[in-house]
Design a protein around this motif. Structure first.
Motif, PDB file in Angstrom:
ATOM      1  N   SER A   1       0.839  -1.190   0.000  1.00  0.00           N
ATOM      2  CA  SER A   1       0.000   0.000   0.000  1.00  0.00           C
ATOM      3  C   SER A   1       0.868   1.230   0.000  1.00  0.00           C
ATOM      4  N   SER A   2       0.642   2.117  -0.896  1.00  0.00           N
ATOM      5  CA  SER A   2       1.412   3.354  -0.984  1.00  0.00           C
ATOM      6  C   SER A   2       0.866   4.346   0.015  1.00  0.00           C
ATOM      7  N   PRO A   3       1.637   5.435   0.332  1.00  0.00           N
ATOM      8  CA  PRO A   3       1.119   6.444   1.247  1.00  0.00           C
ATOM      9  C   PRO A   3      -0.210   7.016   0.792  1.00  0.00           C
ATOM     10  N   ALA A   4      -0.395   7.144  -0.546  1.00  0.00           N
ATOM     11  CA  ALA A   4      -1.626   7.734  -1.060  1.00  0.00           C
ATOM     12  C   ALA A   4      -2.839   6.864  -0.753  1.00  0.00           C
ATOM     13  N   THR A   5      -2.657   5.530  -0.813  1.00  0.00           N
ATOM     14  CA  THR A   5      -3.796   4.641  -0.603  1.00  0.00           C
ATOM     15  C   THR A   5      -4.068   4.365   0.861  1.00  0.00           C
ATOM     16  N   THR A   6      -3.061   4.541   1.726  1.00  0.00           N
ATOM     17  CA  THR A   6      -3.273   4.249   3.149  1.00  0.00           C
ATOM     18  C   THR A   6      -3.860   5.436   3.889  1.00  0.00           C
ATOM     19  N   ARG A   7      -3.673   6.647   3.382  1.00  0.00           N
ATOM     20  CA  ARG A   7      -4.226   7.805   4.060  1.00  0.00           C
ATOM     21  C   ARG A   7      -5.752   7.845   3.902  1.00  0.00           C
ATOM     22  N   SER A   8      -6.435   8.123   4.954  1.00  0.00           N
ATOM     23  CA  SER A   8      -7.878   8.320   4.888  1.00  0.00           C
ATOM     24  C   SER A   8      -8.150   9.797   5.000  1.00  0.00           C
ATOM     25  N   SER A   9      -9.375  10.156   5.167  1.00  0.00           N
ATOM     26  CA  SER A   9      -9.721  11.569   5.303  1.00  0.00           C
ATOM     27  C   SER A   9      -9.301  12.105   6.664  1.00  0.00           C
ATOM     28  N   ARG A  10      -8.961  11.217   7.600  1.00  0.00           N
ATOM     29  CA  ARG A  10      -8.582  11.660   8.933  1.00  0.00           C
ATOM     30  C   ARG A  10      -7.125  12.121   8.953  1.00  0.00           C
ATOM     31  N   ARG A  11      -6.845  13.115   9.776  1.00  0.00           N
ATOM     32  CA  ARG A  11      -5.470  13.583   9.946  1.00  0.00           C
ATOM     33  C   ARG A  11      -4.660  12.502  10.653  1.00  0.00           C
ATOM     34  N   ARG A  12      -3.400  12.396  10.309  1.00  0.00           N
ATOM     35  CA  ARG A  12      -2.500  11.448  10.953  1.00  0.00           C
ATOM     36  C   ARG A  12      -1.518  12.223  11.819  1.00  0.00           C
ATOM     37  N   ARG A  13      -1.252  11.695  12.996  1.00  0.00           N
ATOM     38  CA  ARG A  13      -0.351  12.366  13.937  1.00  0.00           C
ATOM     39  C   ARG A  13       0.702  11.379  14.409  1.00  0.00           C
ATOM     40  N   VAL A  14       1.951  11.824  14.446  1.00  0.00           N
ATOM     41  CA  VAL A  14       3.021  10.987  14.980  1.00  0.00           C
ATOM     42  C   VAL A  14       3.370  11.495  16.381  1.00  0.00           C
ATOM     43  N   LEU A  15       3.482  10.563  17.307  1.00  0.00           N
ATOM     44  CA  LEU A  15       3.855  10.878  18.689  1.00  0.00           C
ATOM     45  C   LEU A  15       5.344  10.627  18.845  1.00  0.00           C
ATOM     46  N   MET A  16       6.029  11.487  19.609  1.00  0.00           N
ATOM     47  CA  MET A  16       7.477  11.379  19.745  1.00  0.00           C
ATOM     48  C   MET A  16       7.878  11.624  21.189  1.00  0.00           C
ATOM     49  N   PHE A  17       8.936  10.934  21.625  1.00  0.00           N
ATOM     50  CA  PHE A  17       9.443  11.148  22.987  1.00  0.00           C
ATOM     51  C   PHE A  17      10.970  11.075  22.946  1.00  0.00           C
ATOM     52  N   PRO A  18      11.637  12.235  22.946  1.00  0.00           N
ATOM     53  CA  PRO A  18      13.108  12.252  22.939  1.00  0.00           C
ATOM     54  C   PRO A  18      13.693  12.118  24.339  1.00  0.00           C
ATOM     55  N   LEU A  19      14.898  11.595  24.409  1.00  0.00           N
ATOM     56  CA  LEU A  19      15.677  11.614  25.638  1.00  0.00           C
ATOM     57  C   LEU A  19      16.080  13.068  25.912  1.00  0.00           C
ATOM     58  N   PRO A  20      16.030  13.538  27.168  1.00  0.00           N
ATOM     59  CA  PRO A  20      16.260  14.959  27.440  1.00  0.00           C
ATOM     60  C   PRO A  20      17.734  15.374  27.475  1.00  0.00           C
ATOM     61  N   PHE A  21      18.450  15.064  26.409  1.00  0.00           N
ATOM     62  CA  PHE A  21      19.816  15.534  26.210  1.00  0.00           C
ATOM     63  C   PHE A  21      19.886  16.224  24.849  1.00  0.00           C
ATOM     64  N   GLN A  22      20.710  17.245  24.735  1.00  0.00           N
ATOM     65  CA  GLN A  22      20.799  18.006  23.490  1.00  0.00           C
ATOM     66  C   GLN A  22      21.031  17.103  22.280  1.00  0.00           C
ATOM     67  N   GLY A  23      21.966  16.148  22.411  1.00  0.00           N
ATOM     68  CA  GLY A  23      22.305  15.294  21.281  1.00  0.00           C
ATOM     69  C   GLY A  23      21.213  14.326  20.881  1.00  0.00           C
ATOM     70  N   HIS A  24      20.171  14.198  21.712  1.00  0.00           N
ATOM     71  CA  HIS A  24      19.045  13.317  21.404  1.00  0.00           C
ATOM     72  C   HIS A  24      17.800  14.116  21.017  1.00  0.00           C
ATOM     73  N   ILE A  25      17.627  15.280  21.630  1.00  0.00           N
ATOM     74  CA  ILE A  25      16.492  16.136  21.282  1.00  0.00           C
ATOM     75  C   ILE A  25      16.615  16.634  19.845  1.00  0.00           C
ATOM     76  N   THR A  26      17.825  17.041  19.459  1.00  0.00           N
ATOM     77  CA  THR A  26      18.020  17.625  18.134  1.00  0.00           C
ATOM     78  C   THR A  26      17.603  16.687  17.010  1.00  0.00           C
ATOM     79  N   PRO A  27      18.116  15.439  16.934  1.00  0.00           N
ATOM     80  CA  PRO A  27      17.689  14.583  15.824  1.00  0.00           C
ATOM     81  C   PRO A  27      16.219  14.192  15.889  1.00  0.00           C
ATOM     82  N   MET A  28      15.642  14.070  17.095  1.00  0.00           N
ATOM     83  CA  MET A  28      14.220  13.740  17.190  1.00  0.00           C
ATOM     84  C   MET A  28      13.373  14.860  16.588  1.00  0.00           C
TER      85      MET A  28
END
Length: 471
Positions: A14-41
């Motif tokens: 399934s391509s991104p075009a076919t998997t998306r529905s009319s609903r918004r998609r949201r990604v949840l993220m949790f970085p480690l609280p160090f500069q070198g980990h927050i930046t790439p996240m």
């Protein structure tokens, strides 16, 4: 490549075009609280938002919290844990220098944040509207307990590795080295080559001198569990730089591996620095000759003795080379302020600048910068590679020794400054990188890697393809 094959097998149905529905998609993220980990996240968040149309929720610890005002309105920021007492407890776990017990601190942070994160995640999931659905949770690979919370609540998880593929490949070999009795190390055998992990030596696997072997082994076991239990592993690297290690990782983990870096060249314009940057240094660099300046910075956590700082100061003076030196407030052990020696300021007038924190990506991409003296954290190493800047390497802990070894022995774009820091040794190292033919050869090889990094993020490049698969 094995990792790309696995990713294609998942995305081909399934391509991104076919998997998306009319609903918004949201990604949840949790970085480690160090500069070198927050930046790439947060760079990854920028990529997923800009290239995939995903909204973003960033869960964060109450210490070293990102500034929401620096990010798009589509981002939500959710603090994990309530009250000043909890924030103080979290802050007390953050090591402040090279001699901290980082493995123990990482596991303690994970344990502390697990319960309040479950409360925060439940609230976030309950508040979802029909047009705003959590697609997945991206967790720092050090947060195995946090990841397990997402799994238990039915949210698919992805593991973000903020180090290179070479580092994860070494971590994968750690249990085998322990089983063979090679680890923990015999101090008399530290220079022994590891036939299982060329070009590493035994000393490069001593990831912490302040942690017990048992603590280190448990920490790495949890990192590997995070990768194996995920729906995929994301790495901030690119195929042409670490192809063999990426293939090894994909085979060993048996999950999709997405090499989507260099993130800082794709996710442009997002500022995540926890320290105030001195941008006046860019005006100073504008006045310097092309490739004439050595940039010196040891990152946000590494620290050293005051005597070493003094030797660096006089070594830079004696080299007669132009330099930009970052001395953050807590760079010296036990001091919030560094006092440079009498006569230093006068000796460097016109050819040296000292600042408390730099806009590093802008500095490394500046035409005046011809070399980088670095601690070799992965962000700094990758940024230097992607701007074609060769390195003097002075690793301190964690993956920095592994990165240094690859810089010197595999990519051949720098060398390690070993042993006691003395001004004469520093002077020779600086001139070796900036003036000698050997340094010029390193610079040429670094520029070739810079070109490969650029190609990887262009249309049909390996990283761009991996990003499309991930989305």
């Amino acid at each position: 490549m094995a990792s790309m094959v696995k990713a294609e097998a998942i995305s081909s149905s399934s391509s991104p075009a076919t998997t998306r529905s009319s609903r918004r998609r949201r990604v949840l993220m949790f970085p480690l609280p160090f500069q070198g980990h927050i930046t790439p996240m947060l760079q990854l968040a920028g990529v997923l938002h800009a290239h995939g149309g995903l909204d973003v929720t960033v869960f964060h610890a109450p210490v070293n919290a990102p500034d929401p005002s620096r990010h798009p309105a589509a981002y939500r920021f959710v603090a994990v844990g309530d009250g000043n007492e909890f924030a103080a407890e979290a802050a007390a776990l953050i090591p402040t220098g090279s001699y901290g017990d980082f493995p123990a601190a990482l596991m303690a942070l994970d344990a502390l944040l697990r319960v309040p994160f479950e409360d925060a995640l439940r609230r976030a999931l309950a508040a979802e509207e029909d047009e705003d659905v959590a697609a997945c949770l991206v967790v720092d690979s050090n947060f195995r307990g946090v990841q397990a919370v997402g799994e238990r609540l039915g949210v698919p998880t992805l593991s973000l590795r903020t180090g290179g593929a070479c580092c994860l490949a070494a971590y994968l070999a750690f249990p085998e080295l322990c089983a063979k009795g090679i680890l923990p190390p015999d101090q008399l055998q530290l220079d022994m080559p590891l036939t299982e992990l060329p070009p590493l030596r035994l000393r490069d696997m001593v990831l912490s001198t302040t942690s017990s072997h048992a603590t280190m082994a448990t920490c790495l076991e949890r990192i590997l569990d995070s990768s194996r239990c995920s729906s995929g592993v994301i790495l901030n690297t690119f195929n042409d730089l670490e192809n063999s290690d990426l293939e090894k990782i994909a085979t060993d983990l048996n999950v999709p591996v997405y090499a989507i870096g260099p993130l800082h060249k794709i996710s442009i314009g997002l500022e995540s620095s926890l320290l105030t940057q001195d941008r006046n240094c860019l005006e100073w660099l504008d006045k310097q000759e092309t490739e004439s300046v050595l940039y010196v910075s040891f990152g946000s956590l590494a620290s050293m003795d005051r005597e070493e700082l003094l030797e660096i100061a006089w070594g830079l003076v004696d080299s007669q080379m132009s330099f930009l030196w970052v001395i953050r407030p807590n760079l010296a052990h036990g001091s919030q302020r560094v006092h440079l020696p009498d006569g230093f300021e006068e000796a460097i007038r016109g050819r040296g600048m000292v600042i408390s924190w730099a806009p590093q990506q802008d500095v490394l991409s500046h035409r005046a910068v011809g070399g980088f003296w670095t601690h070799n954290g992965w962000n700094s190493t990758l940024e230097s590679i992607c701007d074609g800047v060769p390195m003097i390497c002075r690793p301190h802990f964690a993956d920095q020794m592994i990165n240094t070894r690859y810089v010197q022995e595999v990519w051949k774009i720098g060398f390690e400054l070993e042993g006691k820091l003395e001004r004469e040794t520093i002077e020779r190292a600086v001139r070796r990188l900036m003036c000698k033919e050997e340094g010029k050869e390193m610079r040429r090889r670094a520029k070739a890697l810079k070109n490969q990094a650029r190609i990887s993020v262009e249309k049909e490049g390996s990283s761009k393809t991996a990003i499309d698969m991930l989305i």
